[in-house]
Design an enzyme around this catalytic site. Structure first.
Site, mmCIF file in Angstrom:
data_model
loop_
_atom_site.group_PDB
_atom_site.id
_atom_site.type_symbol
_atom_site.label_atom_id
_atom_site.label_comp_id
_atom_site.label_asym_id
_atom_site.label_seq_id
_atom_site.Cartn_x
_atom_site.Cartn_y
_atom_site.Cartn_z
ATOM 1 N N THR A 89 0.568 -1.408 0.077
ATOM 2 C CA THR A 89 0.111 0.029 0.054
ATOM 3 C C THR A 89 1.459 1.146 0.093
ATOM 4 O O THR A 89 0.548 2.114 -0.462
ATOM 5 C CB THR A 89 -1.077 -0.465 1.165
ATOM 6 N N SER A 121 1.329 -7.437 -0.757
ATOM 7 C CA SER A 121 2.500 -8.248 0.152
ATOM 8 C C SER A 121 1.949 -9.816 -0.073
ATOM 9 O O SER A 121 2.069 -11.038 0.381
ATOM 10 C CB SER A 121 2.576 -7.936 1.354
ATOM 11 N N THR A 168 1.593 -4.246 4.158
ATOM 12 C CA THR A 168 1.733 -4.462 5.937
ATOM 13 C C THR A 168 0.976 -5.731 5.933
ATOM 14 O O THR A 168 1.234 -6.589 7.151
ATOM 15 C CB THR A 168 1.000 -3.346 6.370
ATOM 16 N N ASP A 169 0.550 -6.547 4.861
ATOM 17 C CA ASP A 169 -0.453 -7.366 5.413
ATOM 18 C C ASP A 169 0.736 -9.118 5.898
ATOM 19 O O ASP A 169 -0.133 -9.550 6.586
ATOM 20 C CB ASP A 169 -1.281 -7.521 4.072
HETATM 21 C C1 SIN Z 1 -0.366 -4.943 1.263
HETATM 22 O O1 SIN Z 1 0.381 -6.652 2.053
HETATM 23 O O2 SIN Z 1 0.166 -4.798 0.339
HETATM 24 C C2 SIN Z 1 -1.504 -5.005 0.779
HETATM 25 C C3 SIN Z 1 -2.213 -4.281 2.166
HETATM 26 C C4 SIN Z 1 -1.147 -3.164 2.653
HETATM 27 O O3 SIN Z 1 -0.054 -2.787 2.350
HETATM 28 O O4 SIN Z 1 -1.448 -2.304 3.913
#
Ligand code: SIN
Length: 336
Positions: free
Chosen positions: A22, A68, A101-102
């Site tokens: 993100t 991710s 973040t995932d």
């Molecule tokens: C991801 O993990 O690539 C999408 C969600 C995020 O980065 O918050």
């Protein structure tokens, strides 16, 4: 070899390895939902942080640009090998990894156990895409570069910077689906705080990492397969045999203290002579799992200590690169 030209000789040289997420996401101007992760390249991301060049000389490489959830073990091996290679250069002082973040906590822990350097390795991301009002990526990136450039960060293992907090890769977890303050280490606390570009350290991880870790991925092109089985009331016990056929080891996301039904236990005991270790972790998100004399009398049942299921999976996979001996794997889970 990475070409470093120390634009400002007073500043440290920090390498940003970008993987997407993100933080590199774009969507409808101002909005925080329905965007596409992993769209913006790392150069544009760096350009969005106006004063980054005042805290470090920044160099970047785009390793991959994905959501991710699409990160693979191949990406992990590429990242860790690249850090291990570049960290040998005297003119490189630290690293920042940008990541979705995932699954950020998984990549951070993998790097914590496999990079062979005392130089800081900081992982960060963002909860809001770059096109959102008050996108959180630029500050997270700025603070990560500042932390990577700070001498206090040397030898602390891989750390995560998020929303003004500094966390150890081993203990950090994503704890919220959308808020910008989406990471913490629950009972185990943060390592410290970032205020602007200054770190304030309060705690230190005592677990082995980086140069003290026994795990070495040099020359590996895959890792032993470890699968996670999530237990819930009346969960189908045949999932254990199904996973065992496809895996070198299993992690249970158990109820409470890493527990499960007697039907699951019967299936798990059958795996002992088949050489399949089963690590017991908890779906609760915090606490410690120690030896349970009733369950762990099967040598293949191993308590997962304080590791979350996804972190226990990483440690079990790396442990299996060294040994298939149940008692040695049990020791690894006590030490790491
Ligand atoms: C991801 O993990 O690539 C999408 C969600 C995020 O980065 O918050």
């Amino acid at each position: 070899m990475l070409l470093v030209n120390s634009k400002n000789s007073e500043l440290k040289n920090i390498v940003i390895l970008a993987t997407g997420g993100t933080i590199a996401g774009t969507g409808e101007s101002g909005k925080t939902t329905n965007y596409e992760a992993g769209n913006l390249d790392i150069k544009s991301l760096i350009d969005s942080v106006s004063n980054i060049n005042e805290i470090a000389n920044v160099y970047s490489e785009q390793i991959v640009n994905v959501d991710s959830n699409d990160i693979t073990i191949n990406h992990w091996l590429t990242l860790a090998n690249r850090i291990n290679e570049i960290s040998k250069q005297n003119d490189v002082d630290g690293f920042v990894i940008t990541h979705g973040t995932d699954t950020l906590e998984e990549t951070a822990y993998f790097l914590d156990l496999t990079v062979k350097t005392n130089k800081p390795v900081i992982v960060t991301g963002a909860m809001r895409p770059s096109t959102a009002t008050s996108a959180d990526g630029p500050l997270n990136l700025y603070q990560s570069v500042a932390l990577a450039a700070n001498d206090l960060s040397k030898g602390q293992g891989c750390m995560v910077v998020f929303a003004d907090g500094i966390y150890s890769a081993r203990n950090v977890q994503k704890v919220n689906t959308f808020k910008t303050n989406a990471f913490n280490s629950i009972d185990l606390g943060c390592l410290g705080y970032m205020r602007d570009n200054i770190p304030y350290f309060l705690n230190k991880s005592i677990k082995p990492h980086t140069v003290d870790s026994e795990f070495d991925i040099l020359g590996l092109n895959k890792l032993p397969q470890v699968s996670i089985a999530y237990f819930n009331i009346d969960a189908d016990p045949s999932i254990i045999d199904y996973l065992a056929k496809k895996s070198d080891g299993i992690v249970i996301a158990g109820a409470g203290c890493g527990t499960f039904s007697s039907d699951w236990l019967k299936e798990i005991r059958k795996l002992e002579p088949r050489g399949i270790p089963v690590v017991r972790s908890s779906r609760t998100g915090s606490g410690i799992i120690l030896n349970d004399t009733a369950i762990d009398k099967s040598a293949n049942c191993i308590p997962g200590n304080t590791l979350s299921p996804s972190k226990a999976r990483i440690l079990l996979s790396l442990a299996l690169t060294k040994t298939v001996d149940y008692s040695k794997i049990r020791k690894i889970f006590e030490v790491y």
